[in-house]
Write a protein that holds these residues in place. Structure first.
Motif, PDB file in Angstrom:
ATOM      1  N   GLY A  57       0.844  -1.189   0.000  1.00  0.00           N
ATOM      2  CA  GLY A  57       0.000   0.000   0.000  1.00  0.00           C
ATOM      3  C   GLY A  57       0.879   1.238   0.000  1.00  0.00           C
ATOM      4  N   ASN A  58       0.279   2.390  -0.221  1.00  0.00           N
ATOM      5  CA  ASN A  58       1.001   3.663  -0.277  1.00  0.00           C
ATOM      6  C   ASN A  58       0.687   4.533   0.939  1.00  0.00           C
ATOM      7  N   GLY A  59       1.661   5.336   1.360  1.00  0.00           N
ATOM      8  CA  GLY A  59       1.420   6.308   2.415  1.00  0.00           C
ATOM      9  C   GLY A  59       0.952   5.661   3.709  1.00  0.00           C
ATOM     10  N   GLY A  60      -0.197   6.118   4.217  1.00  0.00           N
ATOM     11  CA  GLY A  60      -0.756   5.539   5.435  1.00  0.00           C
ATOM     12  C   GLY A  60      -1.052   4.064   5.271  1.00  0.00           C
ATOM     13  N   SER A  61      -1.413   3.652   4.060  1.00  0.00           N
ATOM     14  CA  SER A  61      -1.675   2.237   3.794  1.00  0.00           C
ATOM     15  C   SER A  61      -0.381   1.428   3.813  1.00  0.00           C
ATOM     16  N   ALA A  62       0.732   2.059   3.439  1.00  0.00           N
ATOM     17  CA  ALA A  62       2.043   1.403   3.560  1.00  0.00           C
ATOM     18  C   ALA A  62       2.370   1.164   5.024  1.00  0.00           C
ATOM     19  N   ALA A  63       2.045   2.155   5.859  1.00  0.00           N
ATOM     20  CA  ALA A  63       2.264   2.003   7.303  1.00  0.00           C
ATOM     21  C   ALA A  63       1.396   0.887   7.868  1.00  0.00           C
ATOM     22  N   ASP A  64       0.148   0.814   7.402  1.00  0.00           N
ATOM     23  CA  ASP A  64      -0.739  -0.276   7.838  1.00  0.00           C
ATOM     24  C   ASP A  64      -0.196  -1.635   7.391  1.00  0.00           C
ATOM     25  N   SER A 128      -8.782   4.457  -1.607  1.00  0.00           N
ATOM     26  CA  SER A 128      -9.643   4.793  -2.748  1.00  0.00           C
ATOM     27  C   SER A 128     -10.013   3.569  -3.576  1.00  0.00           C
ATOM     28  N   GLY A 129      -9.146   2.548  -3.512  1.00  0.00           N
ATOM     29  CA  GLY A 129      -9.339   1.380  -4.367  1.00  0.00           C
ATOM     30  C   GLY A 129      -8.843   1.617  -5.780  1.00  0.00           C
ATOM     31  N   ASN A 130      -8.177   2.739  -6.007  1.00  0.00           N
ATOM     32  CA  ASN A 130      -7.769   3.101  -7.371  1.00  0.00           C
ATOM     33  C   ASN A 130      -6.278   3.399  -7.524  1.00  0.00           C
ATOM     34  N   SER A 131      -5.470   3.116  -6.508  1.00  0.00           N
ATOM     35  CA  SER A 131      -4.028   3.384  -6.610  1.00  0.00           C
ATOM     36  C   SER A 131      -3.429   2.570  -7.756  1.00  0.00           C
ATOM     37  N   LYS A 132      -2.770   3.256  -8.681  1.00  0.00           N
ATOM     38  CA  LYS A 132      -2.287   2.587  -9.898  1.00  0.00           C
ATOM     39  C   LYS A 132      -1.301   1.462  -9.600  1.00  0.00           C
ATOM     40  N   ASN A 133      -0.345   1.727  -8.713  1.00  0.00           N
ATOM     41  CA  ASN A 133       0.666   0.695  -8.450  1.00  0.00           C
ATOM     42  C   ASN A 133       0.080  -0.497  -7.698  1.00  0.00           C
ATOM     43  N   VAL A 134      -0.918  -0.250  -6.869  1.00  0.00           N
ATOM     44  CA  VAL A 134      -1.599  -1.346  -6.170  1.00  0.00           C
ATOM     45  C   VAL A 134      -2.442  -2.144  -7.169  1.00  0.00           C
ATOM     46  N   HIS A 135      -3.127  -1.434  -8.059  1.00  0.00           N
ATOM     47  CA  HIS A 135      -3.939  -2.083  -9.094  1.00  0.00           C
ATOM     48  C   HIS A 135      -3.072  -2.988  -9.972  1.00  0.00           C
ATOM     49  N   ILE A 149      -6.416 -10.369  -1.444  1.00  0.00           N
ATOM     50  CA  ILE A 149      -7.426  -9.733  -0.601  1.00  0.00           C
ATOM     51  C   ILE A 149      -7.158  -8.232  -0.666  1.00  0.00           C
ATOM     52  N   CYS A 150      -8.186  -7.440  -0.913  1.00  0.00           N
ATOM     53  CA  CYS A 150      -8.026  -5.998  -0.936  1.00  0.00           C
ATOM     54  C   CYS A 150      -8.819  -5.357   0.196  1.00  0.00           C
ATOM     55  N   MET A 151      -8.211  -4.382   0.826  1.00  0.00           N
ATOM     56  CA  MET A 151      -8.916  -3.536   1.785  1.00  0.00           C
ATOM     57  C   MET A 151      -9.045  -2.161   1.154  1.00  0.00           C
ATOM     58  N   THR A 152     -10.280  -1.719   0.959  1.00  0.00           N
ATOM     59  CA  THR A 152     -10.538  -0.474   0.257  1.00  0.00           C
ATOM     60  C   THR A 152     -11.484   0.412   1.064  1.00  0.00           C
ATOM     61  N   GLY A 153     -11.839   1.547   0.465  1.00  0.00           N
ATOM     62  CA  GLY A 153     -12.830   2.442   1.044  1.00  0.00           C
ATOM     63  C   GLY A 153     -13.674   3.026  -0.077  1.00  0.00           C
ATOM     64  N   LYS A 154     -14.495   3.990   0.276  1.00  0.00           N
ATOM     65  CA  LYS A 154     -15.356   4.680  -0.704  1.00  0.00           C
ATOM     66  C   LYS A 154     -16.219   3.641  -1.441  1.00  0.00           C
ATOM     67  N   ASN A 155     -16.178   3.603  -2.764  1.00  0.00           N
ATOM     68  CA  ASN A 155     -17.005   2.618  -3.486  1.00  0.00           C
ATOM     69  C   ASN A 155     -16.215   1.371  -3.873  1.00  0.00           C
ATOM     70  N   GLY A 157     -13.547   1.163  -5.683  1.00  0.00           N
ATOM     71  CA  GLY A 157     -12.669   1.452  -6.806  1.00  0.00           C
ATOM     72  C   GLY A 157     -12.446   0.266  -7.729  1.00  0.00           C
ATOM     73  N   SER A 158     -11.418   0.372  -8.551  1.00  0.00           N
ATOM     74  CA  SER A 158     -11.126  -0.667  -9.545  1.00  0.00           C
ATOM     75  C   SER A 158     -10.653  -1.969  -8.909  1.00  0.00           C
ATOM     76  N   LEU A 159     -10.104  -1.895  -7.697  1.00  0.00           N
ATOM     77  CA  LEU A 159      -9.599  -3.106  -7.041  1.00  0.00           C
ATOM     78  C   LEU A 159     -10.718  -4.074  -6.680  1.00  0.00           C
ATOM     79  N   SER A 160     -11.910  -3.555  -6.442  1.00  0.00           N
ATOM     80  CA  SER A 160     -13.015  -4.399  -5.984  1.00  0.00           C
ATOM     81  C   SER A 160     -13.414  -5.462  -7.003  1.00  0.00           C
ATOM     82  N   THR A 161     -13.152  -5.201  -8.279  1.00  0.00           N
ATOM     83  CA  THR A 161     -13.494  -6.180  -9.318  1.00  0.00           C
ATOM     84  C   THR A 161     -12.331  -7.111  -9.644  1.00  0.00           C
TER      85      THR A 161
END
Length: 200
Positions: A57-64, A128-135, A149-155, A157-161
């Motif tokens: 993950g990136n940023g705060g998600s990298a810390a998680d 966001s579920g849309n980070s390019k490098n994560v996708h 397994i993806c942990m996302t927020g909002k709707n 994003g593209s990772l959910s599919t």
């Protein structure tokens, strides 16, 4: 004196507002309980099959990601052997070299190419579920038949599919999503510990 009292009330109101917001978003996660249970079982299965957990993950998600990896390797609630887990954001030399030579969008994909096998499981975190490098990393994993397994927020994003399982925090507030992600990570590690010990 009145100004200090007013300032104190504003600060107190801000604290209360944030606590209440956090509680409400966490309560919304009851809908995600079946997916959290499935994710924990899947992780436990891969670990019992000599796989490892790879988090990114990136940023705060990298810390998680780093925090959750540490819970697997060390311990969470129960005494047990260390479990193989790694966060792909922790090797700054690899991250910066790959980013410099190939681009930031492939910093995780390239490491998966080097380290991941079909026995492993990827936990990808993106508010966001849309980070390019994560996708790209999850897409690479799917192409190579590595469970995700993806942990996302909002709707979601593209990772959910893309992911095998998506745990989505139904909020548009990044801070609240991150607070939920680390709680979900703790819950998953705790469940995995229980599952593995029950199999002994």
């Amino acid at each position: 004196m009145e100004d200090k009292k007013r300032e104190g009330n504003l600060l107190k109101d801000y604290v209360i507002k944030n606590i209440n917001e956090s509680i409400l978003v966490k309560q919304s996660l009851y809908t995600q309980i079946p997916i959290i249970q499935k994710a924990s079982k899947l992780i436990a299965h891969q670990l019992m099959s000599e796989g490892k957990v790879i988090l990114l993950g990136n940023g705060g998600s990298a810390a998680d990601a780093q925090h959750i990896a540490a819970e697997f390797v060390g311990k969470y609630a129960l005494k047990r052997k260390g479990l193989p887990a790694m966060a792909l954001s922790t090797n700054s030399s690899s991250v910066t070299a790959i980013g410099n030579d190939y681009g930031f969008d492939v910093i995780f994909e390239r490491q998966l190419e080097a380290f991941a096998t079909k026995k492993d499981i990827i936990i990808a975190i993106s508010t966001s579920g849309n980070s390019k490098n994560v996708h790209r990393a999850v897409k690479f994993a799917k192409k190579n038949k590595i469970r995700t397994i993806c942990m996302t927020g909002k709707n979601g994003g593209s990772l959910s599919t893309l992911a095998d399982l998506t745990i989505n925090v139904p909020s548009n507030n990044t801070q609240r999503i991150q607070e939920c992600h680390i709680m979900i990570g703790h819950i998953i590690v705790g469940l995995v510990e229980q599952i593995l010990l029950s199999k002994k």
